[in-house]
Design an enzyme around this catalytic site. Structure first.
Site, short mmCIF file in Angstrom:
data_model
loop_
_atom_site.label_atom_id
_atom_site.label_comp_id
_atom_site.label_asym_id
_atom_site.label_seq_id
_atom_site.Cartn_x
_atom_site.Cartn_y
_atom_site.Cartn_z
N ASP A 30 0.97 -1.02 -0.09
CA ASP A 30 0.02 0.10 0.11
C ASP A 30 0.79 1.10 -0.07
OD1 ASP A 30 -2.58 -1.29 0.12
OD2 ASP A 30 -2.49 -1.53 2.25
N ASP A 83 -7.16 -1.44 -4.54
CA ASP A 83 -8.10 -0.94 -3.57
C ASP A 83 -9.18 0.02 -4.44
OD1 ASP A 83 -7.06 -2.41 -1.44
OD2 ASP A 83 -5.95 -0.75 -0.70
#
Length: 172
Positions: free
Chosen positions: A125, A143
């Protein structure tokens, strides 16, 4: 539009989305790992590298293996398989927007599962967005794909509209 062409569109779109996810995660590893977070546009965008072993906002990161793997890899993969089968069964009735929404959800989910399988349950991330203290969690392109696909499906369901690609038959 023919079923085969819709399947090709779904597969090509999914490959593009997965490719974008992989490329951005590789770039994040190359340029952001071991670096201090970088801020742009008056701190609206932050690039901050983390490896997430949990789910949304790191939930489930403390679950021991192999339960973590089952909960965050096996079950989501089974759900994506179900989504893919559902999409194949309903593809004749799906418009382009619905097809795109399913492709976003499928490729986003698969992008994070690929990370979990390849990198010992760690998902890369690196993005954070916000204004002042109002900020998102740290996320990635996969995401964004899942979120965008779900929002698009909700919008299409709510509006009851979609760009249908049915063939028009002209009668003499």
């Amino acid at each position: 539009m023919k079923r085969e062409l819709k399947i090709i569109i779904f597969c090509v779109a999914s490959l593009i989305f997965i490719g974008c996810d992989r490329i951005t995660k590789d770039l994040a590893k190359e340029h952001l790992m071991y670096q201090a977070p970088a801020s742009y546009f008056h701190d609206t965008f932050r690039f901050h590298y983390i490896e997430n072993t949990g789910a949304f906002f790191g939930m489930g990161a403390d679950i021991p293996q192999p339960f973590n793997f089952i909960l965050l890899s096996v079950i989501p993969l089974a759900m994506l398989t179900g989504l893919f089968i559902y999409m194949l069964l309903k593809i004749k009735d799906l418009g382009i927007a619905e097809l795109l929404a399913f492709s976003l959800i499928f490729s986003g989910g698969l992008g994070n599962i690929i990370d979990r399988i390849m990198f010992e349950s760690r998902v890369t991330d690196f993005l954070n967005v916000g204004i002042g203290s109002l900020r998102t969690g740290i996320f990635n392109v996969a995401d964004m794909c899942v979120t965008g696909g779900v929002i698009l499906l909700l919008f299409l369901t709510r509006s009851g509209k979609d760009v249908k690609t049915e063939e028009v038959h002209n009668e003499p």
